[in-house]
Scaffold this motif. Structure first.
Motif, PDB file in Angstrom:
ATOM      1  N   ALA A  19      40.328  32.529 -80.726  1.00  0.00           N
ATOM      2  CA  ALA A  19      40.372  33.965 -81.432  1.00  0.00           C
ATOM      3  C   ALA A  19      39.114  34.820 -80.656  1.00  0.00           C
ATOM      4  O   ALA A  19      39.086  36.043 -81.180  1.00  0.00           O
ATOM      5  CB  ALA A  19      40.203  33.464 -82.394  1.00  0.00           C
ATOM      6  N   LEU A  20      38.349  34.009 -80.386  1.00  0.00           N
ATOM      7  CA  LEU A  20      37.188  35.188 -80.210  1.00  0.00           C
ATOM      8  C   LEU A  20      37.681  35.883 -78.438  1.00  0.00           C
ATOM      9  O   LEU A  20      37.563  37.128 -78.683  1.00  0.00           O
ATOM     10  CB  LEU A  20      36.110  33.726 -79.379  1.00  0.00           C
ATOM     11  CG  LEU A  20      35.532  33.701 -80.356  1.00  0.00           C
ATOM     12  CD1 LEU A  20      34.373  32.969 -80.207  1.00  0.00           C
ATOM     13  CD2 LEU A  20      34.412  34.499 -81.236  1.00  0.00           C
ATOM     14  N   LEU A  21      37.868  34.648 -77.967  1.00  0.00           N
ATOM     15  CA  LEU A  21      38.926  35.999 -76.294  1.00  0.00           C
ATOM     16  C   LEU A  21      39.823  36.711 -76.547  1.00  0.00           C
ATOM     17  O   LEU A  21      39.534  37.837 -75.986  1.00  0.00           O
ATOM     18  CB  LEU A  21      39.357  35.143 -75.941  1.00  0.00           C
ATOM     19  CG  LEU A  21      39.403  33.553 -74.884  1.00  0.00           C
ATOM     20  CD1 LEU A  21      39.738  32.426 -74.102  1.00  0.00           C
ATOM     21  CD2 LEU A  21      37.746  34.639 -74.248  1.00  0.00           C
ATOM     22  N   GLU A  22      40.269  36.980 -78.198  1.00  0.00           N
ATOM     23  CA  GLU A  22      41.097  37.473 -78.670  1.00  0.00           C
ATOM     24  C   GLU A  22      40.719  39.333 -79.501  1.00  0.00           C
ATOM     25  O   GLU A  22      41.348  40.188 -79.061  1.00  0.00           O
ATOM     26  CB  GLU A  22      42.730  36.948 -78.996  1.00  0.00           C
ATOM     27  CG  GLU A  22      43.651  35.816 -78.355  1.00  0.00           C
ATOM     28  CD  GLU A  22      44.752  35.175 -78.724  1.00  0.00           C
ATOM     29  OE1 GLU A  22      44.292  35.721 -80.480  1.00  0.00           O
ATOM     30  OE2 GLU A  22      45.236  34.330 -78.717  1.00  0.00           O
ATOM     31  N   SER A  23      40.204  38.534 -79.780  1.00  0.00           N
ATOM     32  CA  SER A  23      39.105  39.930 -81.166  1.00  0.00           C
ATOM     33  C   SER A  23      38.803  40.538 -80.061  1.00  0.00           C
ATOM     34  O   SER A  23      37.613  41.405 -80.659  1.00  0.00           O
ATOM     35  CB  SER A  23      39.057  39.252 -81.875  1.00  0.00           C
ATOM     36  OG  SER A  23      38.063  37.961 -81.886  1.00  0.00           O
ATOM     37  N   SER A  24      37.656  38.942 -79.269  1.00  0.00           N
ATOM     38  CA  SER A  24      36.396  40.386 -78.488  1.00  0.00           C
ATOM     39  C   SER A  24      35.084  40.292 -79.852  1.00  0.00           C
ATOM     40  O   SER A  24      34.289  41.504 -79.731  1.00  0.00           O
ATOM     41  CB  SER A  24      36.556  42.097 -77.672  1.00  0.00           C
ATOM     42  OG  SER A  24      37.413  41.617 -76.955  1.00  0.00           O
ATOM     43  N   LEU A  25      34.712  39.610 -80.121  1.00  0.00           N
ATOM     44  CA  LEU A  25      33.794  39.169 -81.548  1.00  0.00           C
ATOM     45  C   LEU A  25      32.915  39.269 -80.827  1.00  0.00           C
ATOM     46  O   LEU A  25      31.889  38.895 -79.706  1.00  0.00           O
ATOM     47  CB  LEU A  25      34.019  38.427 -82.455  1.00  0.00           C
ATOM     48  CG  LEU A  25      35.180  38.656 -83.740  1.00  0.00           C
ATOM     49  CD1 LEU A  25      35.034  37.262 -84.198  1.00  0.00           C
ATOM     50  CD2 LEU A  25      35.344  39.419 -84.593  1.00  0.00           C
ATOM     51  N   SER A  26      31.329  40.450 -81.096  1.00  0.00           N
ATOM     52  CA  SER A  26      30.051  39.953 -80.846  1.00  0.00           C
ATOM     53  C   SER A  26      29.583  38.339 -81.039  1.00  0.00           C
ATOM     54  O   SER A  26      30.501  37.599 -81.694  1.00  0.00           O
ATOM     55  CB  SER A  26      29.118  40.910 -81.439  1.00  0.00           C
ATOM     56  OG  SER A  26      28.919  40.467 -82.150  1.00  0.00           O
ATOM     57  N   VAL A  27      28.575  38.222 -79.943  1.00  0.00           N
ATOM     58  CA  VAL A  27      27.874  36.716 -80.727  1.00  0.00           C
ATOM     59  C   VAL A  27      27.860  36.332 -81.635  1.00  0.00           C
ATOM     60  O   VAL A  27      27.648  35.519 -82.688  1.00  0.00           O
ATOM     61  CB  VAL A  27      26.547  35.817 -79.741  1.00  0.00           C
ATOM     62  CG1 VAL A  27      25.906  35.392 -80.069  1.00  0.00           C
ATOM     63  CG2 VAL A  27      27.218  36.319 -78.516  1.00  0.00           C
ATOM     64  N   ARG A  28      26.727  37.597 -82.491  1.00  0.00           N
ATOM     65  CA  ARG A  28      26.767  37.966 -84.098  1.00  0.00           C
ATOM     66  C   ARG A  28      27.352  37.582 -84.939  1.00  0.00           C
ATOM     67  O   ARG A  28      27.407  36.447 -85.780  1.00  0.00           O
ATOM     68  CB  ARG A  28      26.011  39.426 -84.146  1.00  0.00           C
ATOM     69  CG  ARG A  28      24.520  39.565 -83.794  1.00  0.00           C
ATOM     70  CD  ARG A  28      23.452  37.968 -84.294  1.00  0.00           C
ATOM     71  NE  ARG A  28      22.472  38.585 -83.595  1.00  0.00           N
ATOM     72  CZ  ARG A  28      21.896  37.236 -82.297  1.00  0.00           C
ATOM     73  NH1 ARG A  28      22.919  35.905 -82.266  1.00  0.00           N
ATOM     74  NH2 ARG A  28      21.072  37.058 -81.782  1.00  0.00           N
ATOM     75  N   GLU A  29      29.020  38.280 -84.622  1.00  0.00           N
ATOM     76  CA  GLU A  29      30.191  38.161 -85.567  1.00  0.00           C
ATOM     77  C   GLU A  29      30.719  37.146 -85.381  1.00  0.00           C
ATOM     78  O   GLU A  29      30.789  35.889 -86.206  1.00  0.00           O
ATOM     79  CB  GLU A  29      31.227  39.611 -85.013  1.00  0.00           C
ATOM     80  CG  GLU A  29      31.061  40.557 -84.983  1.00  0.00           C
ATOM     81  CD  GLU A  29      31.805  41.910 -84.748  1.00  0.00           C
ATOM     82  OE1 GLU A  29      31.348  42.781 -85.239  1.00  0.00           O
ATOM     83  OE2 GLU A  29      31.953  41.210 -83.320  1.00  0.00           O
ATOM     84  N   ALA A  30      30.403  36.507 -84.035  1.00  0.00           N
ATOM     85  CA  ALA A  30      31.247  34.491 -84.005  1.00  0.00           C
ATOM     86  C   ALA A  30      30.182  34.423 -84.821  1.00  0.00           C
ATOM     87  O   ALA A  30      31.000  33.106 -85.416  1.00  0.00           O
ATOM     88  CB  ALA A  30      30.918  34.697 -82.642  1.00  0.00           C
ATOM     89  N   GLU A  31      28.904  34.192 -84.622  1.00  0.00           N
ATOM     90  CA  GLU A  31      28.388  33.345 -85.663  1.00  0.00           C
ATOM     91  C   GLU A  31      28.498  33.365 -87.219  1.00  0.00           C
ATOM     92  O   GLU A  31      29.009  32.448 -88.034  1.00  0.00           O
ATOM     93  CB  GLU A  31      26.457  33.272 -85.955  1.00  0.00           C
ATOM     94  CG  GLU A  31      26.057  33.062 -84.219  1.00  0.00           C
ATOM     95  CD  GLU A  31      24.923  33.976 -84.077  1.00  0.00           C
ATOM     96  OE1 GLU A  31      24.246  35.195 -84.071  1.00  0.00           O
ATOM     97  OE2 GLU A  31      23.757  33.332 -82.644  1.00  0.00           O
ATOM     98  N   ARG A  32      28.501  34.530 -87.266  1.00  0.00           N
ATOM     99  CA  ARG A  32      28.649  34.228 -89.045  1.00  0.00           C
ATOM    100  C   ARG A  32      29.750  33.925 -89.357  1.00  0.00           C
ATOM    101  O   ARG A  32      30.363  33.763 -90.475  1.00  0.00           O
ATOM    102  CB  ARG A  32      28.482  36.100 -89.128  1.00  0.00           C
ATOM    103  CG  ARG A  32      27.962  36.632 -90.664  1.00  0.00           C
ATOM    104  CD  ARG A  32      28.132  38.525 -90.688  1.00  0.00           C
ATOM    105  NE  ARG A  32      26.879  38.968 -89.882  1.00  0.00           N
ATOM    106  CZ  ARG A  32      27.567  39.844 -89.448  1.00  0.00           C
ATOM    107  NH1 ARG A  32      28.701  40.261 -88.600  1.00  0.00           N
ATOM    108  NH2 ARG A  32      26.366  40.713 -88.422  1.00  0.00           N
ATOM    109  N   ALA A  33      31.070  33.813 -88.262  1.00  0.00           N
ATOM    110  CA  ALA A  33      32.621  33.277 -88.725  1.00  0.00           C
ATOM    111  C   ALA A  33      32.298  32.087 -89.019  1.00  0.00           C
ATOM    112  O   ALA A  33      33.445  31.522 -89.565  1.00  0.00           O
ATOM    113  CB  ALA A  33      33.248  34.137 -87.950  1.00  0.00           C
ATOM    114  N   ALA A  34      31.303  31.403 -88.086  1.00  0.00           N
ATOM    115  CA  ALA A  34      31.309  30.257 -88.284  1.00  0.00           C
ATOM    116  C   ALA A  34      30.563  29.327 -89.410  1.00  0.00           C
ATOM    117  O   ALA A  34      30.665  28.406 -89.458  1.00  0.00           O
ATOM    118  CB  ALA A  34      30.387  29.625 -87.114  1.00  0.00           C
ATOM    119  N   ARG A  35      29.700  30.369 -89.705  1.00  0.00           N
ATOM    120  CA  ARG A  35      29.009  29.787 -90.830  1.00  0.00           C
ATOM    121  C   ARG A  35      29.933  29.491 -92.470  1.00  0.00           C
ATOM    122  O   ARG A  35      31.069  30.210 -92.407  1.00  0.00           O
ATOM    123  CB  ARG A  35      28.019  31.062 -91.683  1.00  0.00           C
ATOM    124  CG  ARG A  35      26.264  30.693 -90.713  1.00  0.00           C
ATOM    125  CD  ARG A  35      25.066  31.426 -91.312  1.00  0.00           C
ATOM    126  NE  ARG A  35      25.242  32.818 -89.819  1.00  0.00           N
ATOM    127  CZ  ARG A  35      24.805  33.486 -90.324  1.00  0.00           C
ATOM    128  NH1 ARG A  35      25.536  34.226 -91.328  1.00  0.00           N
ATOM    129  NH2 ARG A  35      24.230  34.929 -89.709  1.00  0.00           N
TER     130      ARG A  35
END
Length: 109
Positions: A32-48
């Motif tokens: 999903a990260l590869l497909e959406s190009s989320l930033s690191v901060r957005e990825a961390e937020r999504a993981a919480r």
């Protein structure tokens, strides 16, 4: 996931965010990260895990409603019963200037 990290397709920051998951869920999130190009901060937020919505009592709701009516801005409270933060959402600089004018008028009043 390790291969994507080694190839540079995912950053170390993305990898740290993915550590919250394991197995198939980790691979699913990495894709999903590869497909959406989320930033690191957005990825961390999504993981919480999502925080449950705070339920305010009637007095607190009335306070927030009055703050919204007086300022024309969305207001929120963070913290506990003894101390916390009043938060206003603004859209542009005019909103901030209007809030400052309201506060100045109240101080002179």
């Amino acid at each position: 996931v390790r291969a994507w990290l080694q190839e540079g397709k995912l950053t170390a920051g993305h990898g740290r965010a993915l550590l919250a998951f394991s197995g198939a869920e980790q691979v699913k999130r990495a894709r999903a990260l590869l497909e959406s190009s989320l930033s690191v901060r957005e990825a961390e937020r999504a993981a919480r895990p999502a925080r449950p919505a705070r339920i305010h009592d009637a007095d607190t709701r009335a306070f927030l409603d009055e703050m919204r009516a007086l300022t024309g801005m969305r207001a929120a409270l963070r913290g506990g019963t003894r101390k916390g933060v009043v938060e206003f959402r603004y859209v542009n600089r005019d909103d901030l200037n209007n809030l400052m004018e309201l506060l100045r008028r109240g101080k002179q009043g």
